[in-house]
Design an enzyme around this catalytic site. Structure first.
Site, PDB file in Angstrom:
ATOM      1  N   TRP A  84      65.927  -9.531  36.532  1.00  0.00           N
ATOM      2  CA  TRP A  84      65.313 -10.430  37.502  1.00  0.00           C
ATOM      3  C   TRP A  84      66.243 -11.581  37.866  1.00  0.00           C
ATOM      4  CZ3 TRP A  84      61.806  -8.390  40.294  1.00  0.00           C
ATOM      5  CH2 TRP A  84      61.057  -7.341  39.762  1.00  0.00           C
TER       6      TRP A  84
ATOM      7  N   ASP B  98      62.577 -19.276  36.616  1.00  0.00           N
ATOM      8  CA  ASP B  98      61.590 -18.247  36.971  1.00  0.00           C
ATOM      9  C   ASP B  98      60.809 -17.907  35.704  1.00  0.00           C
ATOM     10  OD1 ASP B  98      60.112 -16.004  37.530  1.00  0.00           O
ATOM     11  OD2 ASP B  98      61.828 -14.732  38.045  1.00  0.00           O
TER      12      ASP B  98
ATOM     13  N   LYS C 237      51.070 -12.034  35.464  1.00  0.00           N
ATOM     14  CA  LYS C 237      51.318 -11.755  34.057  1.00  0.00           C
ATOM     15  C   LYS C 237      50.480 -12.676  33.164  1.00  0.00           C
ATOM     16  CE  LYS C 237      55.704 -10.289  35.797  1.00  0.00           C
ATOM     17  NZ  LYS C 237      55.828  -8.862  35.505  1.00  0.00           N
TER      18      LYS C 237
END
Lengths: 361, 361
Positions: free
Chosen positions: B102, B172, B196
């Site tokens: 990511w 992030d 999440k």
């Protein structure tokens, strides 16, 4: 609770059978033992659902095969900006027909990315009529022509698709998609925020002719490129899975109702009934829009004396008529009559309006 | 249905009391007679809720007053692009520390908008360890330093916040926000996709130091400008109202559980139990990550013989253990242990793993 009729302009009423099914399935979707919100979008169950939802939409609107269907995020407003990023090259111009608040906003958000040519505007008429087609100053070299077939705030609507030649026609159908039959082949790109005729907010539906996807070569992140979303079947990143699911339930409900042809008849009957009550009130109620341009979806109306507005809102809410307060641009009231609002809601509103007029003279 | 434990990496498990309340309230929210999805985001009821949700989050993470909290759309991926648009001027550079899939993606999506300097990378180690802080080649003139405190796919996590001097630190936190106490003042900007540890997909939470909001003067649509979203209290356009509501239910649940301190203890205990089972399996199961960098949230593991993977997946699913298939980058399995996954789920997984190893030798 007693019956409530919801006239919200958006997020708006959803069909009761859709909500009831979402409620039933909320803890255990599709035999998975978990909620649809807890499913990986890459899992077999979710992908099968996503494909079925797209197929249902294609069937409802008879979408030709050379059009991609995208499930995106950001609201229509984000796509005011993303459409020129994708459909116009650097230095290109685009024609904007501005017939209300949202069309003006679309042109404003596009300006950093394309030379905006306001090809026609009804601003001088306070957006209460449509700019006549013969007044549109279209540029045959424009990257596209953008317009707003239904303006949610001003309550104006086109009852035909304008003919614009070979330039792709782009339409923000946030407030009237799926409300009647549509000839998709007349358009280059159709987009709609979901929260009026489709499902919950946070989802944008887009129908785009595939040859337009590769138009722009300007540098941008992949996430902004419609071609990438199309290639990834709208799963370039995690989509709004709940919104996608709810849209699917709405599409199933629409099919059960007889599709967009049946909805078109119902929506016409609903609007006619409300406009007749307004026009037949001897001036007690008034709709300010040019009759030829009146919207079937959003009906703004004022009371003959705005000092009565507060009473009207208070009493209508007490009578189970929700969200009738008008937008500040026009004042007064607004009743939004999207697909999920039944004729019975209009009957209740019309009855209340008559009663209110009698009681408040 | 029998008990199902959901180890999905995202969209992931939600707390059962949150889902049960959402189900109860789905048709009639807050005494309105309509669903929360059918409420105008400009209505009093929704605005009151939205403010309470922000206040709860501020309390949970002790967010200082000079930080704005935003409820956005587009997934973390869109903000990979939007962060440099907002935090960097034209010609600026930004430092990216890449310690997984990511982080690499964030750098890639940023490249059209800022000169990306990869200040450190663990790609050569297949992202199975973290680049040591002393190896980071930071530029004191960088617009910001971006990193990914927890990598969902590779299962690596920082257990301290790196010291980077006066350059704003951007994180992030999609897969570890709210999983333990956090010193927000160490960061310039924190962002997280909701799916999440917060709620359903289609919502992005952002916590940003207000002085950073006015950094970029480059031309862009208003809808891309964080300062505009902050000024409009995240209602610049229609937000994802369902996501915002669900996030609020999750925050209430977190407060009832004892807040992020209690979650931090639980999450540590869950992860320790699973790693102990893996490490104690005599090589039957294996986690490939540097023990100092192991994630508490995402635990990838392989079987000693990958020919057994299909059986493991089939049998685990039959035993009510859902979504254990690993990402193709590492193969094998992955168990995600977000806040809503209880210790009982880890117990069930560990018991199954032991049983599977005995039966399949």
């Amino acid at each position: 609770m007693s019956q409530v009729w919801n006239f919200s302009a958006g997020p708006a009423a959803l069909p009761p059978p859709v909500l009831e099914r979402a409620q039933r399935e909320l803890l255990d979707w599709n035999g998975s033992g978990a909620s649809v919100m807890e499913q990986s979008h890459r899992g077999k169950r979710f992908i099968a659902m996503a494909e079925r939802v797209e197929a249902d939409l294609r069937e409802l609107l008879a979408i030709p095969a050379d059009y991609a269907v995208l499930f995106l995020q950001g609201g229509a407003t984000q796509h005011f900006a993303q459409i020129p990023m994708n459909l116009a090259g650097e230095g290109d111009s685009a024609d904007y027909v501005v017939n209300g608040h949202w069309g003006a906003k679309a042109a404003g958000e596009a300006a950093p990315y394309v030379r905006v040519n306001v090809a026609a505007s009804s601003q001088a008429d306070n957006y209460l009529r449509l700019p006549p087609r013969e007044s549109w100053q279209l540029d045959p070299r424009a990257a596209y022509v953008h317009y707003t077939p239904n303006e949610t705030i001003h309550g104006v609507e086109y009852h035909d698709v304008p003919v614009v030649g070979d330039v792709p026609l782009v339409a923000d159908m946030s407030s009237n998609i799926l409300s009647e039959p549509l000839d998709v082949s007349r358009f280059g790109l159709i987009y709609a925020g979901a929260q009026k005729n489709i499902g919950p907010s946070g989802l944008v539906l887009m129908i785009v002719r595939r040859d337009l996807l590769e138009r722009s070569s300007r540098p941008m992140a992949r996430i902004f490129r419609y071609a990438e979303h199309a290639a990834a079947a709208s799963m370039l990143n995690t989509p709004n899975t709940w919104g996608w699911y709810l849209a699917g339930l709405t599409f199933e409900w629409l099919k059960e109702q007889g599709g967009v042809a049946a909805m078109g008849e119902r929506n016409r009957a609903k609007a006619e009934k409300l406009y007749a009550a307004i026009d037949g009130s001897g001036g007690y109620y008034r709709n300010p829009v040019d009759p030829a341009a009146r919207s079937r979806m959003n009906v703004p109306f004022t009371l003959h004396d705005s000092a009565l507005d507060a009473d009207f809102l208070k009493e209508s809410e007490a009578a189970g008529l929700m969200a009738l307060k008008g937008h500040k641009a026009l004042g007064g009231m607004r009743a939004s009559l999207y697909n999920a609002v039944p004729l019975a809601a209009v009957d209740a509103l019309v009855a209340f309006m008559g009663d209110f007029a009698r009681r408040h003279g």
